[in-house]
Design a protein around this motif. Structure first.
Motif, PDB file in Angstrom:
ATOM      1  N   ALA A  70       0.842  -1.212   0.000  1.00 46.61           N
ATOM      2  CA  ALA A  70       0.000   0.000   0.000  1.00 46.61           C
ATOM      3  C   ALA A  70       0.870   1.253   0.000  1.00 46.61           C
ATOM      4  CB  ALA A  70      -0.920   0.011   1.210  1.00 46.61           C
ATOM      5  N   TYR A  71       1.948   1.227   0.806  1.00 42.20           N
ATOM      6  CA  TYR A  71       2.941   2.295   0.685  1.00 42.20           C
ATOM      7  C   TYR A  71       3.859   1.852  -0.447  1.00 42.20           C
ATOM      8  CZ  TYR A  71       6.978   5.082   0.902  1.00 42.20           C
ATOM      9  OH  TYR A  71       7.996   5.900   0.487  1.00 42.20           O
ATOM     10  N   PRO A 114       6.493   3.575  -3.195  1.00 37.17           N
ATOM     11  CA  PRO A 114       7.119   4.735  -3.838  1.00 37.17           C
ATOM     12  C   PRO A 114       7.272   4.580  -5.349  1.00 37.17           C
ATOM     13  CG  PRO A 114       8.721   3.540  -2.519  1.00 37.17           C
ATOM     14  CD  PRO A 114       7.408   2.869  -2.292  1.00 37.17           C
ATOM     15  N   VAL A 163       1.356   9.273  -9.804  1.00 40.16           N
ATOM     16  CA  VAL A 163       1.275  10.599  -9.174  1.00 40.16           C
ATOM     17  C   VAL A 163       1.365  11.670 -10.274  1.00 40.16           C
ATOM     18  CG1 VAL A 163       2.397  12.194  -7.554  1.00 40.16           C
ATOM     19  CG2 VAL A 163       2.267   9.747  -6.990  1.00 40.16           C
ATOM     20  N   GLY A 174       7.826  11.366  -1.902  1.00 41.77           N
ATOM     21  CA  GLY A 174       7.027  12.398  -1.233  1.00 41.77           C
ATOM     22  C   GLY A 174       6.255  11.878  -0.020  1.00 41.77           C
ATOM     23  N   GLY A 175       6.044  10.579   0.050  1.00 44.53           N
ATOM     24  CA  GLY A 175       5.294  10.005   1.168  1.00 44.53           C
ATOM     25  C   GLY A 175       6.168   9.568   2.321  1.00 44.53           C
ATOM     26  N   LYS A 207       9.747  13.588   4.264  1.00 42.62           N
ATOM     27  CA  LYS A 207       9.582  14.542   5.370  1.00 42.62           C
ATOM     28  C   LYS A 207       9.643  13.814   6.720  1.00 42.62           C
ATOM     29  CE  LYS A 207       5.812  16.767   3.751  1.00 42.62           C
ATOM     30  NZ  LYS A 207       5.589  16.118   2.454  1.00 42.62           N
ATOM     31  N   SER A 231       2.837  17.423   7.929  1.00 41.07           N
ATOM     32  CA  SER A 231       2.396  16.076   8.289  1.00 41.07           C
ATOM     33  C   SER A 231       3.305  15.294   9.225  1.00 41.07           C
ATOM     34  CB  SER A 231       2.197  15.272   7.007  1.00 41.07           C
ATOM     35  OG  SER A 231       3.372  15.319   6.246  1.00 41.07           O
ATOM     36  N   GLU A 250      -5.611  18.174   1.459  1.00 37.28           N
ATOM     37  CA  GLU A 250      -4.696  19.273   1.169  1.00 37.28           C
ATOM     38  C   GLU A 250      -4.413  19.408  -0.312  1.00 37.28           C
ATOM     39  OE1 GLU A 250      -1.459  18.362   3.689  1.00 37.28           O
ATOM     40  OE2 GLU A 250      -2.607  19.037   5.423  1.00 37.28           O
ATOM     41  N   HIS A 292      -4.022  13.226  -3.704  1.00 37.94           N
ATOM     42  CA  HIS A 292      -2.632  12.956  -4.114  1.00 37.94           C
ATOM     43  C   HIS A 292      -2.097  11.613  -3.638  1.00 37.94           C
ATOM     44  CE1 HIS A 292      -0.589  14.465  -0.206  1.00 37.94           C
ATOM     45  NE2 HIS A 292      -1.819  14.096   0.049  1.00 37.94           N
ATOM     46  N   ILE A 293      -2.896  10.852  -2.898  1.00 35.68           N
ATOM     47  CA  ILE A 293      -2.446   9.529  -2.460  1.00 35.68           C
ATOM     48  C   ILE A 293      -3.023   8.489  -3.406  1.00 35.68           C
ATOM     49  CG2 ILE A 293      -2.582   7.807  -0.614  1.00 35.68           C
ATOM     50  CD1 ILE A 293      -2.510  10.219   1.338  1.00 35.68           C
ATOM     51  N   PRO A 347      -2.222   1.864  -5.077  1.00 32.03           N
ATOM     52  CA  PRO A 347      -1.474   1.116  -6.096  1.00 32.03           C
ATOM     53  C   PRO A 347      -2.213  -0.124  -6.583  1.00 32.03           C
ATOM     54  CG  PRO A 347      -0.196   1.397  -4.064  1.00 32.03           C
ATOM     55  CD  PRO A 347      -1.600   1.776  -3.749  1.00 32.03           C
ATOM     56  N   ASP A 396       5.064   8.423   8.501  1.00 32.71           N
ATOM     57  CA  ASP A 396       4.759   9.100   7.240  1.00 32.71           C
ATOM     58  C   ASP A 396       4.238   8.082   6.215  1.00 32.71           C
ATOM     59  OD1 ASP A 396       4.598  11.007   5.277  1.00 32.71           O
ATOM     60  OD2 ASP A 396       6.735  11.486   5.232  1.00 32.71           O
ATOM     61  N   THR A 452       0.011   7.134   4.984  1.00 34.52           N
ATOM     62  CA  THR A 452      -0.304   7.070   3.544  1.00 34.52           C
ATOM     63  C   THR A 452      -0.960   5.712   3.247  1.00 34.52           C
ATOM     64  OG1 THR A 452       1.641   8.451   3.107  1.00 34.52           O
ATOM     65  CG2 THR A 452       0.718   7.284   1.231  1.00 34.52           C
ATOM     66  N   VAL A 494      -4.964   4.126   1.861  1.00 30.85           N
ATOM     67  CA  VAL A 494      -5.138   3.146   0.783  1.00 30.85           C
ATOM     68  C   VAL A 494      -5.887   1.909   1.283  1.00 30.85           C
ATOM     69  CG1 VAL A 494      -3.877   1.548  -0.742  1.00 30.85           C
ATOM     70  CG2 VAL A 494      -3.079   3.918  -0.484  1.00 30.85           C
TER      71      VAL A 494
HETATM   72  P1  ADP Z   1       2.121  14.703   2.609  1.00 28.80           P
HETATM   73  O1  ADP Z   1       2.993  14.882   1.428  1.00 28.80           O
HETATM   74  O2  ADP Z   1       1.032  15.699   2.699  1.00 28.80           O
HETATM   75  O3  ADP Z   1       2.879  14.508   3.852  1.00 28.80           O
HETATM   76  P2  ADP Z   1       1.707  11.861   2.477  1.00 28.80           P
HETATM   77  O4  ADP Z   1       2.753  11.592   3.478  1.00 28.80           O
HETATM   78  O5  ADP Z   1       0.438  11.105   2.630  1.00 28.80           O
HETATM   79  O6  ADP Z   1       1.305  13.366   2.376  1.00 28.80           O
HETATM   80  O7  ADP Z   1       2.348  11.516   1.091  1.00 28.80           O
HETATM   81  C1  ADP Z   1       1.671  11.686  -0.121  1.00 28.80           C
HETATM   82  C2  ADP Z   1       2.684  11.759  -1.228  1.00 28.80           C
HETATM   83  O8  ADP Z   1       3.329  10.486  -1.371  1.00 28.80           O
HETATM   84  C3  ADP Z   1       2.071  12.064  -2.564  1.00 28.80           C
HETATM   85  O9  ADP Z   1       2.051  13.457  -2.827  1.00 28.80           O
HETATM   86  C4  ADP Z   1       2.998  11.330  -3.520  1.00 28.80           C
HETATM   87  O10 ADP Z   1       4.144  12.111  -3.718  1.00 28.80           O
HETATM   88  C5  ADP Z   1       3.390  10.107  -2.741  1.00 28.80           C
HETATM   89  N1  ADP Z   1       2.472   8.963  -2.869  1.00 28.80           N
HETATM   90  C6  ADP Z   1       1.204   8.938  -3.352  1.00 28.80           C
HETATM   91  N2  ADP Z   1       0.646   7.709  -3.225  1.00 28.80           N
HETATM   92  C7  ADP Z   1       1.589   6.928  -2.641  1.00 28.80           C
HETATM   93  C8  ADP Z   1       1.618   5.566  -2.230  1.00 28.80           C
HETATM   94  N3  ADP Z   1       0.583   4.738  -2.369  1.00 28.80           N
HETATM   95  N4  ADP Z   1       2.761   5.122  -1.658  1.00 28.80           N
HETATM   96  C9  ADP Z   1       3.830   5.934  -1.489  1.00 28.80           C
HETATM   97  N5  ADP Z   1       3.856   7.227  -1.836  1.00 28.80           N
HETATM   98  C10 ADP Z   1       2.758   7.731  -2.403  1.00 28.80           C
END
Ligand code: ADP
Ligand code: MG
Length: 382
Positions: free
Chosen positions: A113-114, A116, A122, A198-199, A202, A228, A274, A286-287, A290, A321, A325, A329
């Motif tokens: 589910a997570y 990258p 995306v 991006g997920g 940070k 976040s 957001e 934005h999530i 998959p 983080d 995400t 999912v």
């Molecule tokens: P934020 O960026 O607001 O902290 P998240 O931590 O939920 O939000 O991360 C969302 C970002 O992760 C998306 O903008 C994209 O870059 C990326 N992303 C989107 N879907 C997935 C996913 N299923 N697994 C990993 N990364 C993802």
């Protein structure tokens, strides 16, 4: 939003000190230079000073992470990987290698589910820096405005989601990522696996920076990286902070939503509120899921039901983080079982929307008295 002397921009998470100090003893450093998001360190200055040097170390770290993994930096390890051909081996930086190694574990832990490797999706859905900032080369699937992509792309890119096919290795102190051989062909254009950190980036930055801060002896304050990921230290005189979770929907609360008292805890939040667009009454965030190629909770076979925001308390920021995400999912039932076995110490707050009734509710394992909910919606304890 302004809280007791600490001006807080619109965060998914915010803090107020509950120990009656009025925020007076706290100072802060802010920056908007990294991760396209506000970052803040709040602290009580040490007698001998030295905060500036600590903040310089923290921002140098943020800069290094951004330089290595940002898709908005064409020379970053991840941008170079994305531009490489199928089967190519790309030299990457030590930080990118470290994050990708953690990402592989979290991909496995969350049963995919997570993921990258969702980078192309995306981009296809219009949430990459290339589309959002209008940078880089045009692509055949670019559209005038945010809308649902053509089905042929959604299905053609599926084989590129196999993140387990990416291999990472180290040789003589240098780091490499080998792109899988898989190619997707649509209308004569070849596509290969593209990564998006991006997920997780940070959260990773938050863990590493918190370590710098704690090693320098600062026990009071907090650190937040973007909207976040947050590490809460102690409040004034070692007391609790009041950690504010922002409302995911104005219709359930336009003001305060939920607060939790605590200290020395990591907090992570993900939500669909957001970064999203709506089309024909449906919300596309934005999530990416998959398993469907659609944004979380937006597959055409569903009714939009699902977790619209997830916060985790007491999980390291890197994992938190990625896990929040994954919760968007996989949904509430999976998340509850997963947390119980893998992170029994963690606490969670999920805001759930039921597409059949149009109702919102909160699911949480925080005990009554441990949190305050300001929205008038039902709570389900687990
Ligand atoms: P934020 O960026 O607001 O902290 P998240 O931590 O939920 O939000 O991360 C969302 C970002 O992760 C998306 O903008 C994209 O870059 C990326 N992303 C989107 N879907 C997935 C996913 N299923 N697994 C990993 N990364 C993802
Ligand atoms: Mg996340």
């Amino acid at each position: 939003m302004k809280v007791k002397g600490l001006a807080l921009p619109l965060f998914a998470l915010a803090l107020t000190c509950t120990c009656g100090c009025g925020g007076g003893g706290f100072y802060k450093y802010d920056t908007l230079a990294y991760f396209n998001a506000p970052c803040r360190w709040a602290f009580v200055p040490a007698e001998q000073g030295g905060e500036k040097a600590v903040w310089q170390e923290v921002t140098a770290l943020f800069s290094d992470i951004q330089t290595e993994v940002s898709l908005g930096v064409p020379a970053s390890s991840i941008s170079r990987f994305n531009a490489a051909k199928a089967g190519e081996t790309v030299e990457i930086g030590a930080i990118a290698y470290d994050i990708l190694t953690e990402a592989q574990a979290l991909y496995t832990e969350t049963e995919g589910a997570y993921n990258p490797a969702a980078g192309l999706y995306v981009d296809l859905w219009g949430f990459s820096p290339r589309v959002l900032n209008g940078e880089g080369e045009m692509r055949p699937y670019d559209r005038d405005k945010a809308s649902v992509p053509d089905e042929e792309y959604l299905s053609a890119f599926m084989p590129l989601l196999d993140f387990s096919a990416l291999s990472l290795f180290e040789e003589e102190g240098r780091y490499y990522a080998k792109k899988p051989e898989i190619v997707a062909l649509v209308d004569g254009t070849e596509y290969t696996m593209e990564l998006d950190l991006g997920g997780i980036a940070k959260g990773y930055a938050c863990d590493k920076a918190a370590k710098i801060i704690r090693n320098a002896g600062y026990d009071l304050g907090f650190l937040n990286v973007g909207q976040s990921s947050m590490r809460v230290f102690a409040g004034e005189k070692g007391g609790d902070w009041e950690i504010e979770v922002n409302s995911p929907r104005a219709e359930i609360s336009a003001g305060r939503f939920l607060s939790v008292k605590g200290k020395h805890v990591g907090v992570s939040t993900s939500g669909d509120y957001e970064n999203y667009f709506t089309a024909e009454g449906r919300r596309y965030c934005h999530i990416i899921d998959p398993f469907t190629g659609y944004p979380a909770n937006a597959s055409p076979s569903g009714d939009g039901s699902g977790v619209v925001a997830a916060s985790l308390f007491g999980v390291p920021a890197t994992a938190g983080d990625a896990l929040t995400t994954a919760v968007l999912v996989k949904g509430e039932e999976w998340a509850k079982a997963f947390l119980k076995t893998r992170y029994p110490e963690a606490k969670a707050v999920f805001t759930v929307w039921d597409g059949a009734t149009g109702e919102y509710s909160v699911a949480t394992d925080l005990k009554s008295g441990e949190y305050t909910l300001y929205a008038e919606i039902p709570v389900r304890a687990f």
